[in-house]
Design a protein around this motif. Structure first.
Motif, PDB file in Angstrom:
ATOM      1  N   PRO A 170       0.825  -1.215   0.000  1.00  0.00           N
ATOM      2  CA  PRO A 170       0.000   0.000   0.000  1.00  0.00           C
ATOM      3  C   PRO A 170       0.859   1.265   0.000  1.00  0.00           C
ATOM      4  O   PRO A 170       1.910   1.321   0.640  1.00  0.00           O
ATOM      5  CB  PRO A 170      -0.793  -0.131   1.310  1.00  0.00           C
ATOM      6  N   ASN A 171       0.407   2.259  -0.708  1.00  0.00           N
ATOM      7  CA  ASN A 171       1.140   3.526  -0.820  1.00  0.00           C
ATOM      8  C   ASN A 171       0.779   4.437   0.348  1.00  0.00           C
ATOM      9  O   ASN A 171       0.007   5.393   0.221  1.00  0.00           O
ATOM     10  CB  ASN A 171       0.816   4.205  -2.149  1.00  0.00           C
ATOM     11  N   VAL A 172       1.329   4.121   1.509  1.00  0.00           N
ATOM     12  CA  VAL A 172       1.075   4.880   2.735  1.00  0.00           C
ATOM     13  C   VAL A 172       2.400   5.068   3.471  1.00  0.00           C
ATOM     14  O   VAL A 172       3.365   4.337   3.217  1.00  0.00           O
ATOM     15  CB  VAL A 172       0.062   4.149   3.656  1.00  0.00           C
ATOM     16  N   PRO A 173       2.469   6.036   4.384  1.00  0.00           N
ATOM     17  CA  PRO A 173       3.713   6.235   5.149  1.00  0.00           C
ATOM     18  C   PRO A 173       4.087   4.996   5.958  1.00  0.00           C
ATOM     19  O   PRO A 173       3.233   4.170   6.293  1.00  0.00           O
ATOM     20  CB  PRO A 173       3.369   7.414   6.075  1.00  0.00           C
ATOM     21  N   ASP A 174       5.365   4.888   6.286  1.00  0.00           N
ATOM     22  CA  ASP A 174       5.874   3.703   6.986  1.00  0.00           C
ATOM     23  C   ASP A 174       5.168   3.441   8.311  1.00  0.00           C
ATOM     24  O   ASP A 174       4.955   2.289   8.696  1.00  0.00           O
ATOM     25  CB  ASP A 174       7.380   3.831   7.233  1.00  0.00           C
ATOM     26  N   TYR A 175       4.802   4.506   9.052  1.00  0.00           N
ATOM     27  CA  TYR A 175       4.178   4.299  10.356  1.00  0.00           C
ATOM     28  C   TYR A 175       2.762   3.726  10.227  1.00  0.00           C
ATOM     29  O   TYR A 175       2.226   3.161  11.175  1.00  0.00           O
ATOM     30  CB  TYR A 175       4.171   5.599  11.178  1.00  0.00           C
ATOM     31  N   TYR A 180      -0.004  -3.102   8.076  1.00  0.00           N
ATOM     32  CA  TYR A 180      -0.476  -3.970   7.007  1.00  0.00           C
ATOM     33  C   TYR A 180       0.371  -5.235   6.959  1.00  0.00           C
ATOM     34  O   TYR A 180       1.196  -5.438   6.075  1.00  0.00           O
ATOM     35  CB  TYR A 180      -0.479  -3.231   5.670  1.00  0.00           C
ATOM     36  N   ARG A 181       0.138  -6.066   7.947  1.00  0.00           N
ATOM     37  CA  ARG A 181       0.753  -7.388   8.068  1.00  0.00           C
ATOM     38  C   ARG A 181      -0.345  -8.392   8.409  1.00  0.00           C
ATOM     39  O   ARG A 181      -1.440  -7.994   8.848  1.00  0.00           O
ATOM     40  CB  ARG A 181       1.815  -7.382   9.175  1.00  0.00           C
ATOM     41  N   PRO A 182      -0.082  -9.681   8.266  1.00  0.00           N
ATOM     42  CA  PRO A 182      -1.148 -10.676   8.502  1.00  0.00           C
ATOM     43  C   PRO A 182      -1.825 -10.560   9.861  1.00  0.00           C
ATOM     44  O   PRO A 182      -3.047 -10.751   9.976  1.00  0.00           O
ATOM     45  CB  PRO A 182      -0.408 -12.010   8.361  1.00  0.00           C
ATOM     46  N   GLU A 183      -1.058 -10.229  10.909  1.00  0.00           N
ATOM     47  CA  GLU A 183      -1.628 -10.204  12.257  1.00  0.00           C
ATOM     48  C   GLU A 183      -2.605  -9.046  12.480  1.00  0.00           C
ATOM     49  O   GLU A 183      -3.292  -8.999  13.510  1.00  0.00           O
ATOM     50  CB  GLU A 183      -0.511 -10.141  13.304  1.00  0.00           C
ATOM     51  N   TYR A 184      -2.682  -8.134  11.510  1.00  0.00           N
ATOM     52  CA  TYR A 184      -3.580  -6.990  11.665  1.00  0.00           C
ATOM     53  C   TYR A 184      -4.929  -7.181  10.977  1.00  0.00           C
ATOM     54  O   TYR A 184      -5.798  -6.298  11.064  1.00  0.00           O
ATOM     55  CB  TYR A 184      -2.910  -5.724  11.129  1.00  0.00           C
ATOM     56  N   VAL A 185      -5.142  -8.298  10.304  1.00  0.00           N
ATOM     57  CA  VAL A 185      -6.415  -8.515   9.613  1.00  0.00           C
ATOM     58  C   VAL A 185      -7.576  -8.482  10.586  1.00  0.00           C
ATOM     59  O   VAL A 185      -8.557  -7.741  10.408  1.00  0.00           O
ATOM     60  CB  VAL A 185      -6.409  -9.837   8.824  1.00  0.00           C
ATOM     61  N   GLU A 275      -3.799  10.489  12.296  1.00  0.00           N
ATOM     62  CA  GLU A 275      -2.580   9.814  11.865  1.00  0.00           C
ATOM     63  C   GLU A 275      -1.420  10.803  11.749  1.00  0.00           C
ATOM     64  O   GLU A 275      -1.493  11.779  11.002  1.00  0.00           O
ATOM     65  CB  GLU A 275      -2.805   9.124  10.512  1.00  0.00           C
ATOM     66  N   ARG A 276      -0.372  10.538  12.498  1.00  0.00           N
ATOM     67  CA  ARG A 276       0.886  11.287  12.421  1.00  0.00           C
ATOM     68  C   ARG A 276       2.005  10.341  12.840  1.00  0.00           C
ATOM     69  O   ARG A 276       1.769   9.438  13.653  1.00  0.00           O
ATOM     70  CB  ARG A 276       0.891  12.490  13.368  1.00  0.00           C
ATOM     71  N   PRO A 277       3.214  10.531  12.341  1.00  0.00           N
ATOM     72  CA  PRO A 277       4.306   9.655  12.779  1.00  0.00           C
ATOM     73  C   PRO A 277       4.653   9.856  14.248  1.00  0.00           C
ATOM     74  O   PRO A 277       5.035   8.916  14.949  1.00  0.00           O
ATOM     75  CB  PRO A 277       5.467  10.041  11.870  1.00  0.00           C
ATOM     76  N   ASN A 278       4.527  11.108  14.726  1.00  0.00           N
ATOM     77  CA  ASN A 278       4.786  11.394  16.132  1.00  0.00           C
ATOM     78  C   ASN A 278       4.076  12.690  16.506  1.00  0.00           C
ATOM     79  O   ASN A 278       3.471  13.346  15.649  1.00  0.00           O
ATOM     80  CB  ASN A 278       6.286  11.499  16.426  1.00  0.00           C
ATOM     81  N   ILE A 279       4.160  13.055  17.780  1.00  0.00           N
ATOM     82  CA  ILE A 279       3.519  14.275  18.266  1.00  0.00           C
ATOM     83  C   ILE A 279       4.582  15.107  18.968  1.00  0.00           C
ATOM     84  O   ILE A 279       4.761  15.018  20.191  1.00  0.00           O
ATOM     85  CB  ILE A 279       2.333  13.958  19.201  1.00  0.00           C
ATOM     86  N   PRO A 280       5.330  15.900  18.194  1.00  0.00           N
ATOM     87  CA  PRO A 280       6.425  16.670  18.793  1.00  0.00           C
ATOM     88  C   PRO A 280       5.951  17.706  19.797  1.00  0.00           C
ATOM     89  O   PRO A 280       6.746  18.171  20.617  1.00  0.00           O
ATOM     90  CB  PRO A 280       7.094  17.319  17.575  1.00  0.00           C
ATOM     91  N   GLU A 281       4.654  18.077  19.739  1.00  0.00           N
ATOM     92  CA  GLU A 281       4.122  19.005  20.735  1.00  0.00           C
ATOM     93  C   GLU A 281       4.275  18.442  22.144  1.00  0.00           C
ATOM     94  O   GLU A 281       4.366  19.186  23.121  1.00  0.00           O
ATOM     95  CB  GLU A 281       2.647  19.301  20.456  1.00  0.00           C
ATOM     96  N   ILE A 282       4.288  17.105  22.262  1.00  0.00           N
ATOM     97  CA  ILE A 282       4.533  16.445  23.543  1.00  0.00           C
ATOM     98  C   ILE A 282       6.002  16.062  23.635  1.00  0.00           C
ATOM     99  O   ILE A 282       6.709  16.448  24.559  1.00  0.00           O
ATOM    100  CB  ILE A 282       3.639  15.200  23.705  1.00  0.00           C
ATOM    101  N   ASP A 283       6.461  15.313  22.657  1.00  0.00           N
ATOM    102  CA  ASP A 283       7.862  14.885  22.573  1.00  0.00           C
ATOM    103  C   ASP A 283       8.034  14.178  21.233  1.00  0.00           C
ATOM    104  O   ASP A 283       7.104  13.520  20.755  1.00  0.00           O
ATOM    105  CB  ASP A 283       8.214  13.940  23.729  1.00  0.00           C
TER     106      ASP A 283
END
Length: 338
Positions: A170-175, A180-185, A275-283
Motif C-alpha cells: 500500500p502507498n502509505v507512510p511507513d508508520y 499492514y501485516r497478517p496479524e492486523y487482519v 494519523e501522524r508519525p509522532n507528536i512533537p508538541e509532547i515529545d
C-alpha cells in the motif's frame, strides 16, 4: 518523555511479557464458546484469477451477485460489459497475478482464518445478541480497499496484509504501512465492526469526544479479540507502547496543561488523535494518535470502576464527559527503578 534508559528497558521487558499472548494458546470463555457464530468464508481470489476474458468476468459477476453489487459497486458502472472489461484487465495483469500468488501463499490456511473469524464473531454475538454474522469474502483488490464491512457482507482485501515481503505494498507512510501485516487482519475487522455500535453525540465536537470515541472502538476490539496484544490493536511498536505507558501521567498532564480536552478546533484535534508519525508538541518520541490511546485508557478505567456496565451499554453511551468523570482517571507518575 525520556525516562532513564534502565527504567525504560525494564518497563519494556515487562510490557513485552504482558503482551506476548497468543490467540492459539488463549483459552476462550466457555460461555462465549457456546455462542453460535458459523462463518461462511469464500476465497474469491481463485475464481477471480481464472478470468481470462469478458465472458469469464460476466460469469464471475453473475455467480457472486452480493459481492458484485456491494463491493464492486456494480451499479456505478454503465453496463455489466464495462465492469467485466475492468475485471478482465485486473485479473490478467501480471503484477496483480504475482501479488495474488503472494497473498495466497501468506493466507493459504483458510481453516485457520475461518477459525479466527469465528472466535471474533462469537465474542461479538456474546455481547450483542442482535449481531448477524455476515458472509466473508476474501479478495485481491489491487491495493484499492483493505476492508469492507456492513450488515450483510464482509470483504477482506488480503493483498493489503501480505507484509514486507510483498512485491507491491500500500502507498502509505511507513508508520501506517507497518499495520499492514497478517496479524492486523482481525484487529482491522474488529475496529470496522465496532462502528456499528459506537454511538457519539454528533453535536459534541470536542477533543474529549473524539478521544472517547476512539477509546471505545479500541476497547471493543480488545473485548472481541481478548488474546491480541495491545500493540497490535492500536498499531504501536512495543517500544512506543512501553513509552506511552511509562509516561502516561506526563501525556495526560500535557492535555490538561494545554487545555486540550474541550478544544473544538479541528486542526488541533486532528494533531492528537489523527494519523501522524509522532507528536512533537509532547515529545518527538511520542507516537501519533496518542489521544486515541489516552481515550482507551480512560474507557478501561471507566469499565474497571463500573463492572456492571456491559460492552453494549458502553458503546451506546454518547456522553464522553460522563465516561471521563466516572472513570476517575488520574494516572500516577511511574518512578524510575534504580
Amino acid at each position: 518523555m525520556r525516562p532513564t534508559l534502565a527504567a525504560l528497558l525494564g518497563f519494556i521487558v515487562a510490557m513485552l511479557t504482558a503482551c506476548s499472548r497468543d490467540q492459539s494458546t488463549c483459552e476462550i470463555n466457555p460461555e462465549v464458546a457456546n455462542v453460535s457464530a458459523p462463518v461462511e468464508l469464500e476465497r474469491l481470489e481463485k475464481p477471480f484469477f481464472q478470468i481470462k476474458n469478458t465472458t469469464d468476468a460476466k460469469r464471475f459477476i453473475t455467480q457472486h451477485p452480493l459481492f458484485a453489487n456491494q463491493f464492486l459497486q456494480r451499479r456505478q458502472f454503465p453496463t455489466d460489459d464495462v465492469l467485466a472489461s475492468t475485471l478482465t484487465k485486473l485479473a490478467t495483469n501480471a503484477g496483480l497475478q504475482q501479488l495474488g500468488l503472494q497473498t495466497d501463499s501468506t493466507f493459504k490456511d483458510s481453516e485457520k482464518l475461518k477459525g479466527e473469524l469465528q472466535r471474533m464473531f462469537q465474542h461479538v454475538r456474546y455481547n450483542f445478541k442482535d449481531f448477524q454474522v455476515p458472509p466473508v469474502k476474501t479478495f485481491v483488490t489491487g491495493l484499492s480497499q483493505d476492508m469492507f464491512v456492513n450488515d450483510s457482507l464482509m470483504v477482506l482485501g488480503l493483498d493489503f496484509f501480505v507484509g514486507p515481503e510483498a512485491r507491491y505494498r500500500p502507498n502509505v507512510p511507513d508508520y501506517i504501512l507497518r499495520r499492514y501485516r497478517p496479524e492486523y487482519v482481525l484487529p482491522t475487522a474488529a475496529l470496522a465492526i465496532s462502528s456499528k455500535y459506537n454511538k457519539k453525540e454528533l453535536t459534541d465536537q470536542t477533543m474529549l469526544s473524539d478521544m472517547i470515541q476512539f477509546g471505545k472502538s479500541l476497547y471493543f476490539a480488545e473485548q472481541v479479540l481478548p488474546c491480541t496484544p495491545d500493540s497490535i490493536l492500536i498499531g504501536y511498536t512495543n517500544k512506543e507502547l512501553a513509552g506511552v505507558h511509562f509516561n502516561e501521567s506526563k501525556v495526560w498532564a500535557h492535555f490538561l496543561d494545554k487545555k486540550l480536552l474541550y478544544t473544538t478546533t479541528p486542526f488541533v484535534v486532528q494533531k492528537y488523535v489523527g494519523e501522524r508519525p509522532n507528536i512533537p508538541e509532547i515529545d518527538k518520541t511520542c507516537p501519533g494518535r496518542v489521544g486515541a490511546w489516552l481515550g482507551w485508557q480512560i474507557v478501561r478505567k471507566y469499565m474497571t470502576n463500573n463492572p456492571n456496565v456491559t460492552l453494549a451499554q458502553l458503546m451506546a453511551d454518547k456522553n464522553a464527559q460522563h465516561i471521563l468523570t466516572d472513570s476517575r482517571y488520574r494516572p500516577k507518575p511511574r518512578r524510575a527503578e534504580r
